[in-house]
Design a protein around this motif. Structure first.
Motif, PDB file in Angstrom:
ATOM      1  N   SER A   1      45.161  37.301  45.548  1.00  0.00           N
ATOM      2  CA  SER A   1      46.099  38.039  46.394  1.00  0.00           C
ATOM      3  C   SER A   1      45.369  39.009  47.320  1.00  0.00           C
ATOM      4  CB  SER A   1      47.100  38.807  45.522  1.00  0.00           C
ATOM      5  OG  SER A   1      47.859  37.932  44.728  1.00  0.00           O
ATOM      6  N   LEU A   2      44.507  39.829  46.738  1.00  0.00           N
ATOM      7  CA  LEU A   2      43.813  40.849  47.528  1.00  0.00           C
ATOM      8  C   LEU A   2      42.838  40.230  48.521  1.00  0.00           C
ATOM      9  CD1 LEU A   2      43.108  43.584  44.824  1.00  0.00           C
ATOM     10  CD2 LEU A   2      44.919  43.529  46.549  1.00  0.00           C
TER      11      LEU A   2
ATOM     12  N   GLN B   1      43.668  31.658  57.918  1.00  0.00           N
ATOM     13  CA  GLN B   1      44.874  32.487  57.856  1.00  0.00           C
ATOM     14  C   GLN B   1      46.031  31.732  57.228  1.00  0.00           C
ATOM     15  OE1 GLN B   1      45.183  33.917  62.011  1.00  0.00           O
ATOM     16  NE2 GLN B   1      44.694  35.956  61.214  1.00  0.00           N
ATOM     17  N   VAL B   2      46.147  30.453  57.554  1.00  0.00           N
ATOM     18  CA  VAL B   2      47.196  29.632  56.942  1.00  0.00           C
ATOM     19  C   VAL B   2      46.989  29.573  55.433  1.00  0.00           C
ATOM     20  CG1 VAL B   2      48.181  27.311  56.777  1.00  0.00           C
ATOM     21  CG2 VAL B   2      47.568  28.247  59.016  1.00  0.00           C
ATOM     22  N   LEU B   3      45.749  29.297  55.019  1.00  0.00           N
ATOM     23  CA  LEU B   3      45.446  29.223  53.590  1.00  0.00           C
ATOM     24  C   LEU B   3      45.641  30.570  52.902  1.00  0.00           C
ATOM     25  CD1 LEU B   3      42.349  26.924  52.933  1.00  0.00           C
ATOM     26  CD2 LEU B   3      44.639  26.772  51.948  1.00  0.00           C
ATOM     27  N   SER B   4      45.320  31.648  53.600  1.00  0.00           N
ATOM     28  CA  SER B   4      45.490  32.979  53.029  1.00  0.00           C
ATOM     29  C   SER B   4      46.961  33.246  52.716  1.00  0.00           C
ATOM     30  CB  SER B   4      44.954  34.051  53.996  1.00  0.00           C
ATOM     31  OG  SER B   4      43.546  33.972  54.108  1.00  0.00           O
ATOM     32  N   ILE B   5      47.838  32.846  53.622  1.00  0.00           N
ATOM     33  CA  ILE B   5      49.273  33.027  53.387  1.00  0.00           C
ATOM     34  C   ILE B   5      49.730  32.179  52.207  1.00  0.00           C
ATOM     35  CG2 ILE B   5      51.568  32.635  54.351  1.00  0.00           C
ATOM     36  CD1 ILE B   5      50.405  33.280  57.107  1.00  0.00           C
ATOM     37  N   VAL B   6      49.283  30.928  52.170  1.00  0.00           N
ATOM     38  CA  VAL B   6      49.662  30.020  51.078  1.00  0.00           C
ATOM     39  C   VAL B   6      49.169  30.569  49.733  1.00  0.00           C
ATOM     40  CG1 VAL B   6      49.301  27.733  50.091  1.00  0.00           C
ATOM     41  CG2 VAL B   6      49.741  27.975  52.548  1.00  0.00           C
TER      42      VAL B   6
ATOM     43  N   LEU C   1      48.346  33.669  48.997  1.00  0.00           N
ATOM     44  CA  LEU C   1      49.008  34.934  48.673  1.00  0.00           C
ATOM     45  C   LEU C   1      50.374  34.685  48.051  1.00  0.00           C
ATOM     46  CD1 LEU C   1      49.133  38.021  48.759  1.00  0.00           C
ATOM     47  CD2 LEU C   1      50.007  37.842  51.106  1.00  0.00           C
ATOM     48  N   ILE C   2      51.155  33.849  48.687  1.00  0.00           N
ATOM     49  CA  ILE C   2      52.498  33.546  48.162  1.00  0.00           C
ATOM     50  C   ILE C   2      52.387  32.853  46.804  1.00  0.00           C
ATOM     51  CG2 ILE C   2      54.600  32.199  48.524  1.00  0.00           C
ATOM     52  CD1 ILE C   2      54.193  32.611  51.536  1.00  0.00           C
ATOM     53  N   GLY C   3      51.485  31.868  46.724  1.00  0.00           N
ATOM     54  CA  GLY C   3      51.322  31.127  45.481  1.00  0.00           C
ATOM     55  C   GLY C   3      50.851  31.998  44.334  1.00  0.00           C
TER      56      GLY C   3
ATOM     57  N   THR D   1      52.963  32.844  40.953  1.00  0.00           N
ATOM     58  CA  THR D   1      52.346  32.487  39.670  1.00  0.00           C
ATOM     59  C   THR D   1      52.176  33.716  38.796  1.00  0.00           C
ATOM     60  OG1 THR D   1      51.141  30.701  40.774  1.00  0.00           O
ATOM     61  CG2 THR D   1      50.396  31.317  38.571  1.00  0.00           C
ATOM     62  N   TYR D   2      51.815  34.843  39.414  1.00  0.00           N
ATOM     63  CA  TYR D   2      51.671  36.110  38.687  1.00  0.00           C
ATOM     64  C   TYR D   2      52.999  36.478  38.011  1.00  0.00           C
ATOM     65  CZ  TYR D   2      50.289  40.993  37.851  1.00  0.00           C
ATOM     66  OH  TYR D   2      49.993  42.206  37.269  1.00  0.00           O
ATOM     67  N   ILE D   3      54.072  36.393  38.772  1.00  0.00           N
ATOM     68  CA  ILE D   3      55.404  36.727  38.229  1.00  0.00           C
ATOM     69  C   ILE D   3      55.764  35.790  37.078  1.00  0.00           C
ATOM     70  CG2 ILE D   3      57.872  36.787  38.765  1.00  0.00           C
ATOM     71  CD1 ILE D   3      57.075  37.614  41.627  1.00  0.00           C
ATOM     72  N   TYR D   4      55.470  34.498  37.266  1.00  0.00           N
ATOM     73  CA  TYR D   4      55.796  33.508  36.234  1.00  0.00           C
ATOM     74  C   TYR D   4      55.005  33.760  34.949  1.00  0.00           C
ATOM     75  CZ  TYR D   4      55.742  29.085  33.719  1.00  0.00           C
ATOM     76  OH  TYR D   4      55.816  28.131  32.727  1.00  0.00           O
ATOM     77  N   LEU D   5      53.697  33.969  35.064  1.00  0.00           N
ATOM     78  CA  LEU D   5      52.870  34.182  33.880  1.00  0.00           C
ATOM     79  C   LEU D   5      53.218  35.492  33.182  1.00  0.00           C
ATOM     80  CD1 LEU D   5      49.337  32.985  35.118  1.00  0.00           C
ATOM     81  CD2 LEU D   5      50.974  31.760  33.668  1.00  0.00           C
TER      82      LEU D   5
END
Length: 267
Positions: free
Chosen positions: A210-211, A237-242, A244-246, A250-254
């Motif tokens: 994320s960071l 930048q596209v990958l950074s957004i993907v 970050l969201i992912g 995943t953090y919330i789920y775990l």
């Protein structure tokens, strides 16, 4: 104004060692010792980090190079052998990260280890490699940003050796290599602090993703050598957004899964 630093660290006979390689190897060595120490604290099998390094390093280098070449293919069509010249630069961090994660997933599955636990152990070492490796870009005068005036660089209180090295093709440039290196130092500090009270497996690695993605998105916007997905879309930048969201999802789920497990064990 001094001459740019020589990319060559040392030459002897037909062999040449470049500064780029020196910084990468140094980052790997420091990262290994840090990861090995953390692995012992996490009670991982003794050879885990060595095995991951032996398997993951070559895969990561190859994937980092192929990722870069894929987006700069016209540069290599007429001279395919130049693809092998990784000492001249051209390793994409996102490509290397993809290779490392895939290697880690396969290795952990075969060894019956928790991927998320292992990822937490090695996350700080990945950042260390990025912190040190960016100085290879400095020596190569690559991964720099848009044109700025010397007064701007001086206002940042940068030492003269950095300012002089950022004088490229008749103009001064943003030292984006330095921005990313410094950003990752901050990321490393946060990871080490959170490691003291980790709440669930995967927390450290996902915070890293994320960071790093936030910093990379900003810094990539300043660069002049971005790998482009389309004429107006920078791939990093596209990958950074993907990522970050992912990583947030995943953090919330775990975290939720861990809380449910704890609740179930209590009841």
């Amino acid at each position: 104004m001094r001459e740019p630093y020589d990319r060559v660290f040392i030459s002897f006979g037909p062999f040449t060692i470049y500064w780029y390689a020196i910084f990468i190897v140094f980052g790997i060595i420091i990262g290994y010792f840090v990861a090995n120490r953390r692995a012992k604290r996490a009670a991982l099998p003794e050879d885990t980090i060595v095995d991951l390094l032996l398997y993951g390093l070559p895969v990561s280098i190859i994937s980092a190079r192929l990722y870069y070449v894929l987006f700069e293919l016209p540069l290599y069509i007429d001279d395919p052998l130049s693809i092998l010249k990784i000492w001249e630069g051209g390793l994409a961090i996102h490509g290397g990260l993809i290779g490392a994660v895939l290697t880690g997933v396969i290795y952990c599955k075969k060894k019956n280890l928790s991927f998320w636990n292992v990822a937490d152990v090695v996350a700080p070492s990945i950042v260390i490699g990025q912190i040190i490796g960016r100085w290879g870009n400095f020596m190569n005068q690559e991964a720099y940003g848009e044109i700025v005036d010397i007064e701007f660089l001086q206002s940042l209180k940068l030492p003269s050796f950095i300012i002089d090295q950022m004088y490229i093709d008749g103009a001064y440039h943003h030292p984006t290599f330095l921005y990313e290196s410094l950003w990752n130092i901050g990321v490393l500090i946060i990871l080490l602090l959170v490691s003291r009270n980790r709440m669930f497996f995967g927390q450290i690695f996902l915070i890293y993703l994320s960071l790093y993605s936030v910093g990379r998105f900003w810094i990539e916007g300043l660069r002049t050598d971005s790998l482009m997905l389309t004429a107006n879309l920078r791939m990093a930048q596209v990958l950074s957004i993907v990522l970050l969201i992912g990583s947030i999802l995943t953090y919330i789920y775990l975290k939720k899964s861990k809380e449910e497990d704890l609740h179930g064990s209590i009841t």
